[in-house]
Design an enzyme around this catalytic site. Structure first.
Site, PDB file in Angstrom:
ATOM      1  CD  GLU A 140       2.492  -3.835   9.031  1.00  0.00           C
ATOM      2  OE1 GLU A 140       3.635  -3.768   9.267  1.00  0.00           O
ATOM      3  OE2 GLU A 140       2.008  -3.945   7.916  1.00  0.00           O
ATOM      4  CE  LYS A 164       5.773  -1.922  11.859  1.00  0.00           C
ATOM      5  NZ  LYS A 164       5.640  -3.067  10.993  1.00  0.00           N
ATOM      6  CD  GLN A 165       2.690   1.340   9.912  1.00  0.00           C
ATOM      7  OE1 GLN A 165       3.452   0.438  10.202  1.00  0.00           O
ATOM      8  NE2 GLN A 165       2.394   1.590   8.688  1.00  0.00           N
ATOM      9  CD1 TRP A 221       0.793  -0.202   3.013  1.00  0.00           C
ATOM     10  CD2 TRP A 221      -0.822   1.271   3.676  1.00  0.00           C
ATOM     11  NE1 TRP A 221       1.010   0.049   4.478  1.00  0.00           N
ATOM     12  CE2 TRP A 221       0.001   1.152   4.725  1.00  0.00           C
ATOM     13  CE3 TRP A 221      -2.018   2.094   3.491  1.00  0.00           C
ATOM     14  CZ2 TRP A 221      -0.095   1.880   5.697  1.00  0.00           C
ATOM     15  CZ3 TRP A 221      -1.988   2.859   4.804  1.00  0.00           C
ATOM     16  CH2 TRP A 221      -1.224   2.753   5.855  1.00  0.00           C
ATOM     17  CG  ASP A 222       4.678   0.791   1.648  1.00  0.00           C
ATOM     18  OD1 ASP A 222       4.026  -0.041   2.117  1.00  0.00           O
ATOM     19  OD2 ASP A 222       5.936   0.722   2.026  1.00  0.00           O
TER      20      ASP A 222
HETATM   21  O1  IFM Z   1       3.623  -1.362   4.124  1.00  0.00           O
HETATM   22  C1  IFM Z   1       4.488  -1.269   5.199  1.00  0.00           C
HETATM   23  C2  IFM Z   1       3.714  -1.322   6.476  1.00  0.00           C
HETATM   24  O2  IFM Z   1       2.881  -0.653   6.568  1.00  0.00           O
HETATM   25  C3  IFM Z   1       4.795  -1.384   7.636  1.00  0.00           C
HETATM   26  N1  IFM Z   1       5.870  -2.398   7.385  1.00  0.00           N
HETATM   27  C4  IFM Z   1       6.608  -2.119   6.291  1.00  0.00           C
HETATM   28  C5  IFM Z   1       5.732  -2.403   5.006  1.00  0.00           C
HETATM   29  C6  IFM Z   1       6.490  -2.320   3.601  1.00  0.00           C
HETATM   30  O3  IFM Z   1       7.009  -0.816   3.629  1.00  0.00           O
END
Ligand code: IFM
Length: 773
Positions: A490, A602-603, A352-353
């Site tokens: 995640e 995490k994010q 999804w990046d």
């Molecule tokens: O898509 C990302 C995910 O959101 C976090 N871990 C790494 C992946 C690839 O960059």
């Protein structure tokens, strides 16, 4: 080719990335951040002559191989990976039988400069051998942005204090392997050509063939050609020259390389030989000029100017260089992997990046590239349908990790201390389908490309909506739920009703319903064809409406908070003071199981949602949610800081916005950061796309809407102004916002544009006109 010095670097240091000296520990990172990228190929900036620590890798976008056995100890099955292609810029220099290679000779000095304006990597170095012989070298390399199949290298050599026999080899070396030592290609043939030599290879799984043709010449400073002998070995091609060198007598080697694969043509060898013939006849100045002009055109429509903050300016230009070089507008069957074409982390897979982090940069600076990347998803719709079906759903569930075939390429299991551990992102991280739907809708809004929507976009949108309607379940409470997912954060697995997933699914369903109604009334014959093809009946649309209306969102009317997932508020608080993810991510401290019991993130998760749906959410939800989730976020993913910068800027918290922008910009450029933060495995292209978005949507406050573009800028005082180039519905805009809130927009070309600043009414501006507020 004739010998000139076509290149003069920009004086302005904000257009350069400079690295002095040689630190073996930092070399893998430097190879990535200084990589030469043109959307077709990516060449890591490894020392041309090699060294113990150098990994001279060239990647060709979209060329993957599936090894026949697991290629790494932690893998349970072989996983498709981006292939390391022949090393086209390899050199080998012997002075009196002594190889000029760090380790054999002492490095006296070295300076590497990546010129961001022209995509040229320059290197100057001096070495001294055991006998005290000093050699001064300069090299220059580029991967043409004008003709993406053309590569150029020049090496200048001056013996400073000796007269000796020198042997110089300019090679394309097929003896390459991926970092895990897997040889993903095999050389199928080498042969001499009238102008040079040709090396042919194929991926070991037989999916792709590739051809590299090289032509090289060595000249004295008086422009006299030295005779050389062609090298046509089993694994290498090139030229070798041997001559009696004299002190301060400079020679210059120039090499052109033509690279084609069976992804583009049936006969890559023929295409490479034909291009080589042209390149060999082309003046190097012309080659350089067309390349530099192509870069200039891209900068013309994408540059960002922050004149009051030179350090930020330089970091941003570096990010833009990599964004421009990550994708190819002419290739609708490849997309941008998590580390672009600069490294092997994530094996070149697309996440999804791309759509959520990287792609908006193209949408607003080079819509052709944005379209090509959406076509990549369209061409891979079969893989998304297949995944949905395999999981017992309908419609399109796009793979969490995707490569060349459109099928899921995420490992199913990893091995940890001998145990098979399921990779849950494969099964549970499903929001990617909505992220692609969001891009489809954004593309239509920002470009007005109705044909794309009719031919491809609508089908993707409808199929994604169909997936969500089959995925959500009606439960006893009378509501639809989406259980057992992973959201963008995640660190929590198997969660129910992740707000991001559900609200984006709801949004997708509503967009699909809207599109269906629109198609039905405005394009009845297309609607008839599409709904027949998809067997989409009125009762199915009614069901979509029911699901959208009754899907739980986790929103609390009282607190104005989205609960990140069901039960999140009951988890344990964790104080993140002192957490430094460049030392270790938080799971190292809390353990994977322990982490699930805490609120630690995490994010950006809800924070991503705030941004994506900003113009359809009530305005009183932004601050409470941001202030609630921001302190709980570790930013252990590189995707996180830029979107915190964006939302903080939108909220007018400029100190925090700048802090997060800095954090995003140094993920790759602070070479001393190790582990997760390091760029050794390739640049964090999502973070770089996030930087552009933080500037455009955060600091500049751009809000694309169906009515036009609205700006609500927040510019730090010390920046003075922020200027960005924006493409909108066929018009090129130059937008400048001052720290005092003043905005000026020049409609440089295109059509009439509808613009507004703050809460003011819309105004239309004709091409050539200036809008001021
Ligand atoms: O898509 C990302 C995910 O959101 C976090 N871990 C790494 C992946 C690839 O960059």
């Amino acid at each position: 080719m004739t010998q000139h010095n076509p290149y003069s670097p920009a004086d302005d240091p904000t257009w350069h990335l400079v690295v002095e000296g040689f630190d073996p520990a930092l070399e893998p990172t430097i190879e990535a951040v200084m990589a030469l990228v043109n959307g077709y190929s990516g060449t890591r900036a490894a020392l041309e002559e090699g060294s113990e620590v150098s990994r001279p890798s060239t990647f060709i976008a979209g060329v993957f191989n599936l090894p026949d056995a697991p290629q790494a100890a932690e893998l349970d099955e072989p996983i498709t990976e981006l292939v390391v292609a022949p090393d086209w810029s390899r050199i080998r220099i012997m002075v009196a039988g002594e190889e000029l290679r760090i380790g054999h000779v002492e490095l006296l000095s070295q300076r590497r400069v990546l010129d961001l304006r022209t995509g040229i990597l320059e290197r100057e170095w001096r070495v001294c051998d055991a006998a005290g012989r000093i050699t001064h070298l300069r090299s220059l390399r580029f991967a043409s942005l004008d003709n993406r199949h053309a590569l150029f290298q020049q090496v200048t050599l001056t013996p400073e204090n000796y007269a000796e026999q020198i042997t110089f080899e300019a090679l394309a070396d097929g003896n390459v392997a991926n970092q895990n030592n897997t040889r993903n290609i095999e050389i199928t043939g080498t042969r001499a050509l009238p102008d040079g030599a040709l090396l042919e290879a194929r991926t070991r799984d037989g999916s792709y063939r590739m051809a590299f043709a090289t032509h090289a010449a060595l000249r004295t400073s008086a422009d006299a050609l030295l005779d050389g002998e062609p090298i046509v070995d089993d694994q290498q091609i090139g030229m070798r020259w041997t001559w009696q060198a004299e002190p301060n007598k400079t020679v210059t080697m120039q090499k052109v390389v033509a690279a084609w694969t069976s992804r583009e043509v049936d006969d890559p060898a023929g295409a490479a030989a034909t291009l080589l013939q042209q390149l060999a006849l082309t003046d190097d100045v012309a080659l350089f000029r067309s390349h530099a002009e192509a870069w200039a055109a891209r900068w013309q429509s994408s540059d960002v100017v922050i004149s009051g903050a030179p350090a930020t300016q330089q970091q941003v230009r570096w990010a833009l260089y990599h964004l421009i070089g990550a994708a190819n507008p002419a290739d609708p069957r490849a997309s941008v992997g998590a580390r672009s074409i600069t490294g092997e982390r994530y094996r070149g897979h697309v996440f999804w990046d791309n759509e959520t982090f990287v792609w908006p940069f193209y949408l607003f600076t080079d819509p052709q590239t944005a379209r090509a990347l959406l076509m990549y998803r369209y061409h891979n719709l079969h893989g998304a349908r297949h995944k949905a079906q395999a999981f017992g759903y309908r419609g399109a569930l796009f793979p969490w990790e995707s490569a060349d075939t459109g099928e899921e390429t995420c490992p199913t299991f990893m091995l940890s201390s001998g145990e098979r551990v399921a990779v849950l992102t494969l099964t549970e991280e499903q929001h990617i389908s909505s992220d692609i739907a969001y891009a489809v809708v954004q593309y239509r809004q920002a470009t007005g490309d109705e044909q794309f929507f009719l031919d491809y976009g609508a089908e993707m949108l409808l199929e994604i909506a169909r997936f969500w309607a089959s995925r959500a379940m009606l439960e006893d409470d009378g509501c639809y739920h989406i259980r057992t997912v992973i959201g963008p954060d995640e660190y929590h697995e198997h969660v129910d009703d992740n707000a991001y997933t559900n609200v984006m699914a709801q949004w997708t369903l509503r967009q699909a319903l809207h599109a269906a109604t629109e198609l039905e009334s405005n394009y009845p014959s297309r609607w008839h064809a599409l709904s027949t093809q998809l067997d989409l009946r009125p009762d199915e649309r009614e069901n979509w409406q029911r699901v959208a209306d009754s899907l739980v969102t986790g929103f609390d009317e009282q607190t104005r908070l989205f609960e990140q997932f069901a039960g999140y508020h009951q988890l344990k608080e964790i104080d993140l003071t002192g957490h430094d993810n460049s030392v270790a991510t938080i799971d190292a401290k809390l353990g994977w199981g322990g982490m699930q019991k805490t609120k630690v993130l995490k994010q950006a998760d809800v924070v991503m949602l705030l941004f994506l749906l900003w113009d359809s959410l009530p305005s009183d939800v932004f601050a409470p949610n941001f202030r609630y989730y921001e302190p709980k976020t570790t930013h252990d993913s590189s995707l996180s800081p830029s979107f915190h910068a964006l939302v903080a800027a939108r909220l007018g918290d400029l100190p925090m916005a700048e802090r997060y922008l800095r954090q995003a910009a140094t993920i790759d450029l602070d070479f001393t950061r190790e582990g997760l933060a390091g760029a050794a495995g390739g640049v964090h292209i999502a973070a770089l796309g996030g930087i552009w978005q933080a500037l455009a949507f955060g600091f500049l406050g751009m809000h694309p809407t169906d009515d036009g573009l609205r700006f609500r800028p927040h510019i730090p005082a010390h920046w003075g102004a922020l200027q960005m180039m924006i493409q909108w519905r066929g018009s090129q805009l130059r937008v400048t916002a001052q720290a005092d809130g003043a905005v000026e927009i020049l409609v440089e070309s295109g059509n009439e544009v509808t613009l507004a600043v703050g809460d003011a009414a819309w105004q239309t501006v004709a091409p050539g006109g200036v809008f001021s507020a």
